[in-house]
Design an enzyme around this catalytic site. Sequence first.
Site, PDB file in Angstrom:
ATOM      1  N   THR A   1       0.835  -1.196   0.000  1.00  0.00           N
ATOM      2  CA  THR A   1       0.000   0.000   0.000  1.00  0.00           C
ATOM      3  C   THR A   1       0.876   1.254   0.000  1.00  0.00           C
ATOM      4  OG1 THR A   1      -1.499   1.327   1.366  1.00  0.00           O
ATOM      5  CG2 THR A   1      -0.235  -0.338   2.524  1.00  0.00           C
ATOM      6  N   SER A  50      -1.181   2.915  10.680  1.00  0.00           N
ATOM      7  CA  SER A  50      -2.134   2.036  11.394  1.00  0.00           C
ATOM      8  C   SER A  50      -1.478   0.667  11.510  1.00  0.00           C
ATOM      9  CB  SER A  50      -3.454   1.912  10.616  1.00  0.00           C
ATOM     10  OG  SER A  50      -3.260   1.095   9.457  1.00  0.00           O
ATOM     11  N   TYR A  77      -2.717  -1.996  10.490  1.00  0.00           N
ATOM     12  CA  TYR A  77      -2.899  -2.612   9.166  1.00  0.00           C
ATOM     13  C   TYR A  77      -1.776  -2.193   8.224  1.00  0.00           C
ATOM     14  CZ  TYR A  77      -4.083  -2.342   4.276  1.00  0.00           C
ATOM     15  OH  TYR A  77      -3.982  -2.378   2.907  1.00  0.00           O
ATOM     16  N   HIS A  78      -1.524  -0.866   8.145  1.00  0.00           N
ATOM     17  CA  HIS A  78      -0.489  -0.417   7.212  1.00  0.00           C
ATOM     18  C   HIS A  78       0.887  -0.965   7.620  1.00  0.00           C
ATOM     19  CE1 HIS A  78      -3.656   2.570   6.038  1.00  0.00           C
ATOM     20  NE2 HIS A  78      -3.098   2.433   4.856  1.00  0.00           N
ATOM     21  N   LYS A 121       1.547  -4.378   6.281  1.00  0.00           N
ATOM     22  CA  LYS A 121       2.013  -4.379   4.887  1.00  0.00           C
ATOM     23  C   LYS A 121       3.519  -4.115   4.835  1.00  0.00           C
ATOM     24  CE  LYS A 121      -1.922  -4.810   2.545  1.00  0.00           C
ATOM     25  NZ  LYS A 121      -2.192  -5.756   1.485  1.00  0.00           N
TER      26      LYS A 121
END
Length: 401
Positions: free
Chosen positions: A144, A181, A183-184, A187
């Site tokens: 991302t 975050s 989530y990030h 990645k």
Amino acid sequence: MRVFIAGMDGYLGWSLAKYLALGGHEVGGADAFLRRSWVAEMGSDSAIPILPMPGRLDAFAAREGVRPRFWELDLRDSAAVRDAIAAFRPDAVVHLGECPSAPYSMMDADHASFVQANNLQTTFNLLYAMRDAAPDAHLVKLGTMGEYGYGHVDAPIPEGFVEVTMQGRRARIPYPREAGSWYHWSKVHGSYNVSFACRLWGLRATDIMQGIVFGSRFRDEDGALATRFDFDEAFGTVLNRFCCQAAIGEPLTLYGVGHQKRGFLPLGDSMRCLELALTNPPQRGEYRVFNQFAEIYDLTGLAHEVKAAGDRVGLSVTIEHIDNPRAEREVHGYEAAHDNLIALGYEPSLDLRGEIDRTLADLLPHAARIRRHRDALYPRVTWRGGADDTQPSVEALAFEA
Ligand code: USQ
């Protein structure tokens, strides 16, 4: 080319299965339908109705005469993943099987752990399956643009790596990540793991730093073939959410000052870029990074584009600034390179207005469906877990260049 899509039931996964099959590629894929249950957990549903996977495959086969192969399996099950890869013998594997939501990962400790564990485990299982059963295949891994962070370095973001001079010597090192975050960050960890697997086992991989994908379709098609379209605070992304809000007369929710800038691309551009990456694979052992977006937009400008699109079809659209539930910069510069895909022939479509008009037209027949879940449009997940002044400020969180 034989392409295995991990996460074939999702917004991108189902679109890519159709896109590649229409392009003459042989498509197989897997999913455990977790996205459907995560969205239900958020009290929401896809704005556009979607069929269960067997119905989707039947509808596609009836219309196009080809039927992608499908394995219903949990990508966290290493043996099942290995068996599917061994049976399909792909030339390429596209990993779309991660949990893609920043807010979902920020809900609490359990969700933070779940998102990181799920995203790392699914990637490990694919890497090991490829090592053992398809070592020559090309992994296209969805990273991302959010890995790089926003506005903490006053220079354009390169594609994955940066040339630096350290103590008089030149070096090419990974660009410093500053994700916003759990989530990030998952990645970021995934990127390092994939890069290591390429060095370790000679696998080949493209890590796609993708911006925010928007829109409801990449071509005209009947409802049975529709891909999902989420609008809840966790799985709906900003522009898709704005379109749903406009469609039912709810205000567009700009978080904070609203001058966050992000790279965006329509669904059709995302498909085209993924196909370009697939048909131009790297060498064995090579790990490369593509930044994948069409254009950078300021969120306030986007909100006004959606308002204008609403005006064109007689909707009354308002824009509301609400307290930002996230810890992020709300006004910042942002420049990023995206030369690698353009060098392979990617021509950004640059039809923002047309895309928003088409998306609104697709959503309006489903306004009642969206309205039933309107509470899901308002954010409840906060990055700091409540109004606690002792938490670090965004400035303190930011990396000082
Ligand atoms: N935002 C609003 N109003 C809303 C929703 C979001 O102002 O109603 C703001 C957010 O605060 C943020 C920006 O819009 O500044 C983007 O938020 P988003 O939810 O659209 O996107 P994000 O959380 O960054 O994540 C999404 C996808 C993720 C993908 C990423 C690409 O969920 O899977 O990796 O976009 S990127 O943003 O380029 O990192």
